[in-house]
Motif scaffolding. Sequence first.
Motif, PDB file in Angstrom:
ATOM      1  N   ALA A  46       8.258  34.088 -16.443  1.00 14.45           N
ATOM      2  CA  ALA A  46       7.995  34.168 -17.880  1.00 14.45           C
ATOM      3  C   ALA A  46       7.883  35.620 -18.330  1.00 14.45           C
ATOM      4  CB  ALA A  46       6.725  33.400 -18.224  1.00 14.45           C
ATOM      5  N   GLN A  47       7.242  36.451 -17.516  1.00 16.87           N
ATOM      6  CA  GLN A  47       7.136  37.866 -17.850  1.00 16.87           C
ATOM      7  C   GLN A  47       8.502  38.539 -17.846  1.00 16.87           C
ATOM      8  OE1 GLN A  47       4.566  39.523 -18.863  1.00 16.87           O
ATOM      9  NE2 GLN A  47       2.857  38.159 -18.423  1.00 16.87           N
ATOM     10  N   ALA A  48       9.362  38.147 -16.914  1.00 18.78           N
ATOM     11  CA  ALA A  48      10.711  38.723 -16.864  1.00 18.78           C
ATOM     12  C   ALA A  48      11.510  38.349 -18.104  1.00 18.78           C
ATOM     13  CB  ALA A  48      11.424  38.264 -15.599  1.00 18.78           C
ATOM     14  N   VAL A  49      11.395  37.077 -18.517  1.00 22.67           N
ATOM     15  CA  VAL A  49      12.099  36.633 -19.723  1.00 22.67           C
ATOM     16  C   VAL A  49      11.548  37.355 -20.953  1.00 22.67           C
ATOM     17  CG1 VAL A  49      12.485  34.655 -21.242  1.00 22.67           C
ATOM     18  CG2 VAL A  49      12.743  34.399 -18.764  1.00 22.67           C
ATOM     19  N   ALA A  50      10.234  37.448 -21.064  1.00 29.30           N
ATOM     20  CA  ALA A  50       9.618  38.086 -22.223  1.00 29.30           C
ATOM     21  C   ALA A  50       9.982  39.567 -22.315  1.00 29.30           C
ATOM     22  CB  ALA A  50       8.105  37.923 -22.163  1.00 29.30           C
ATOM     23  N   ARG A  86      24.719  37.030 -29.876  1.00 31.01           N
ATOM     24  CA  ARG A  86      25.728  36.757 -28.835  1.00 31.01           C
ATOM     25  C   ARG A  86      25.213  35.682 -27.888  1.00 31.01           C
ATOM     26  NH1 ARG A  86      26.974  40.054 -24.732  1.00 31.01           N
ATOM     27  NH2 ARG A  86      24.871  40.939 -24.798  1.00 31.01           N
ATOM     28  N   THR A  87      26.002  34.644 -27.679  1.00 35.88           N
ATOM     29  CA  THR A  87      25.612  33.637 -26.690  1.00 35.88           C
ATOM     30  C   THR A  87      25.606  34.225 -25.284  1.00 35.88           C
ATOM     31  OG1 THR A  87      27.920  32.879 -26.561  1.00 35.88           O
ATOM     32  CG2 THR A  87      26.448  31.677 -28.050  1.00 35.88           C
ATOM     33  N   ALA A  88      26.450  35.233 -25.035  1.00 35.98           N
ATOM     34  CA  ALA A  88      26.487  35.847 -23.707  1.00 35.98           C
ATOM     35  C   ALA A  88      25.158  36.484 -23.335  1.00 35.98           C
ATOM     36  CB  ALA A  88      27.600  36.889 -23.644  1.00 35.98           C
ATOM     37  N   ALA A  89      24.354  36.839 -24.315  1.00 33.57           N
ATOM     38  CA  ALA A  89      23.052  37.439 -24.026  1.00 33.57           C
ATOM     39  C   ALA A  89      22.131  36.462 -23.307  1.00 33.57           C
ATOM     40  CB  ALA A  89      22.396  37.910 -25.323  1.00 33.57           C
ATOM     41  N   PHE A  90      22.341  35.158 -23.516  1.00 30.43           N
ATOM     42  CA  PHE A  90      21.497  34.169 -22.853  1.00 30.43           C
ATOM     43  C   PHE A  90      21.705  34.198 -21.337  1.00 30.43           C
ATOM     44  CE2 PHE A  90      22.108  31.509 -26.948  1.00 30.43           C
ATOM     45  CZ  PHE A  90      21.258  32.358 -27.632  1.00 30.43           C
ATOM     46  N   GLU A  91      22.952  34.340 -20.924  1.00 28.62           N
ATOM     47  CA  GLU A  91      23.238  34.423 -19.496  1.00 28.62           C
ATOM     48  C   GLU A  91      22.626  35.691 -18.897  1.00 28.62           C
ATOM     49  OE1 GLU A  91      24.331  33.531 -15.776  1.00 28.62           O
ATOM     50  OE2 GLU A  91      24.514  32.195 -17.511  1.00 28.62           O
ATOM     51  N   GLU A  92      22.599  36.750 -19.672  1.00 29.80           N
ATOM     52  CA  GLU A  92      21.988  37.987 -19.194  1.00 29.80           C
ATOM     53  C   GLU A  92      20.486  37.810 -18.987  1.00 29.80           C
ATOM     54  OE1 GLU A  92      23.168  40.737 -22.190  1.00 29.80           O
ATOM     55  OE2 GLU A  92      25.313  40.568 -21.712  1.00 29.80           O
ATOM     56  N   VAL A  93      19.839  37.038 -19.863  1.00 24.79           N
ATOM     57  CA  VAL A  93      18.417  36.752 -19.671  1.00 24.79           C
ATOM     58  C   VAL A  93      18.219  35.866 -18.447  1.00 24.79           C
ATOM     59  CG1 VAL A  93      16.371  35.667 -20.672  1.00 24.79           C
ATOM     60  CG2 VAL A  93      17.897  37.021 -22.123  1.00 24.79           C
ATOM     61  N   ARG A  94      19.053  34.858 -18.300  1.00 19.31           N
ATOM     62  CA  ARG A  94      18.941  33.963 -17.139  1.00 19.31           C
ATOM     63  C   ARG A  94      19.034  34.763 -15.840  1.00 19.31           C
ATOM     64  NH1 ARG A  94      21.238  31.672 -13.158  1.00 19.31           N
ATOM     65  NH2 ARG A  94      23.095  32.952 -13.477  1.00 19.31           N
ATOM     66  N   ALA A  95      19.891  35.759 -15.805  1.00 18.42           N
ATOM     67  CA  ALA A  95      20.080  36.548 -14.589  1.00 18.42           C
ATOM     68  C   ALA A  95      18.850  37.385 -14.242  1.00 18.42           C
ATOM     69  CB  ALA A  95      21.296  37.459 -14.748  1.00 18.42           C
ATOM     70  N   LEU A  96      17.931  37.558 -15.175  1.00 19.21           N
ATOM     71  CA  LEU A  96      16.716  38.325 -14.895  1.00 19.21           C
ATOM     72  C   LEU A  96      15.706  37.538 -14.063  1.00 19.21           C
ATOM     73  CD1 LEU A  96      16.123  39.922 -18.418  1.00 19.21           C
ATOM     74  CD2 LEU A  96      17.079  41.035 -16.390  1.00 19.21           C
ATOM     75  N   VAL A  97      15.881  36.228 -13.986  1.00 21.82           N
ATOM     76  CA  VAL A  97      14.956  35.389 -13.218  1.00 21.82           C
ATOM     77  C   VAL A  97      15.385  35.414 -11.757  1.00 21.82           C
ATOM     78  CG1 VAL A  97      13.994  33.077 -12.913  1.00 21.82           C
ATOM     79  CG2 VAL A  97      14.545  33.926 -15.222  1.00 21.82           C
ATOM     80  N   PRO A  98      14.529  35.886 -10.828  1.00 20.05           N
ATOM     81  CA  PRO A  98      14.926  35.927  -9.412  1.00 20.05           C
ATOM     82  C   PRO A  98      15.082  34.521  -8.850  1.00 20.05           C
ATOM     83  CG  PRO A  98      12.605  36.451  -9.648  1.00 20.05           C
ATOM     84  CD  PRO A  98      13.154  36.381 -11.046  1.00 20.05           C
TER      85      PRO A  98
END
Length: 384
Positions: A221-225, A266-278
């Motif tokens: 959650a901290q990574a997403v925030a 950008r919808t592509a930004a969502f995938e970039e956020v997903r990639a932040l979760v280990p």
Amino acid sequence: MPPVDAWVQQAAAGIAERAERDLEALVAVSSPSGDVHGAEDCVAVVRALVPPAAAIERIPCSSPGHADDVVVRIAGSGSGRLLLLGHLDTVVPHERHEPLRRDGERLVGSGTVDMKGGDVLALGLLRALAEQPQRFAEVALLLVVDEEWRTGPMVHVDRFAGWDGCLCFEAGELAPDGSDAVIVRRKAAGTLRVRARGVAAHAGSAPHKGRNALLALAAAAQAVAAAHAPDGHDRLTSVPTMLHSGDAFNVVPDAGELACDLRSDRTAAFEEVRALVPRELAGVELDAELTRVWPAMDARAATAPLLASAAELLGRPLVAAGRGGASDASHVAPAIPFTVDGLGPRGGRAHAPGEFVLAAALHSRAEVAVALAAAVLDAAGATV
């Protein structure tokens, strides 16, 4: 500016005259998304409110397990095809449903602003157009029952591809200068879910033997925030909203789930956020998945000329605005370039107790909707 066009004035007055009564009937039905009986009861009310010339069709909903959506069609003798768009479902559970009541200038009730107030104006516009069949070739009102919960694509878009215009009746608003505003730009919307798989252990005698899913999800959650950047290039909002983990106070939780709301240009930004979760954290496996992705909408260029025409018919300015919230208009806009949203009445407290619309806005927003419909259909007729 010139005075209000005579037909716009007359039609809007007729819509507003019965709007409060129609809204009371529609809000009387509790219709949380996914509830088949509530949806069917709403459709029964809709049947009573459509003009006699209308043909009513039920079509399969985009979401499984829901009632069928409804399409109301009217054939005319002129040119141009116009889609009116709304949804009948709410987020309010039955036990918290509030029927309509008046509180001063507010009409308070569940789903009033999101979006049964808009549905009532769309139905009123349909009736007004039915009395002017020479203005159009076809007008259709699509009311869906799953807008609040849908995770997949909207399946009805191809059915209306190439039509001359789409008017969506989500809540209206004012521009900063007090002028009427309509929505021509929306962010993309995404839902990110993170599921955790750890190891349970006694929290008192052997916590070292566990792998704490709750702590791993908190770190996720901290990574997403940390990606939250509403003032950045993508205007990204990245907000953890729900976390469930653990079944007992004295057990290291071995599983859990985190939900996050994402909005961006950008919808592509969502995938970039997903990639932040280990994928793994302190021995806990994390599985991050985008379970909902709704497209962005930017109809500023396509709508500008007709917004100007509608303002002339209104006799007052009409401002193109943007909004962060998701809407079915975003799905339709790629297939119908002239798509305008935010035609419902103004109000507040959507999704919350005390949700309301302003009684006076039923008339002012009816004028906006009628003027836009006239501008779209007049333009379509001029190109034939």
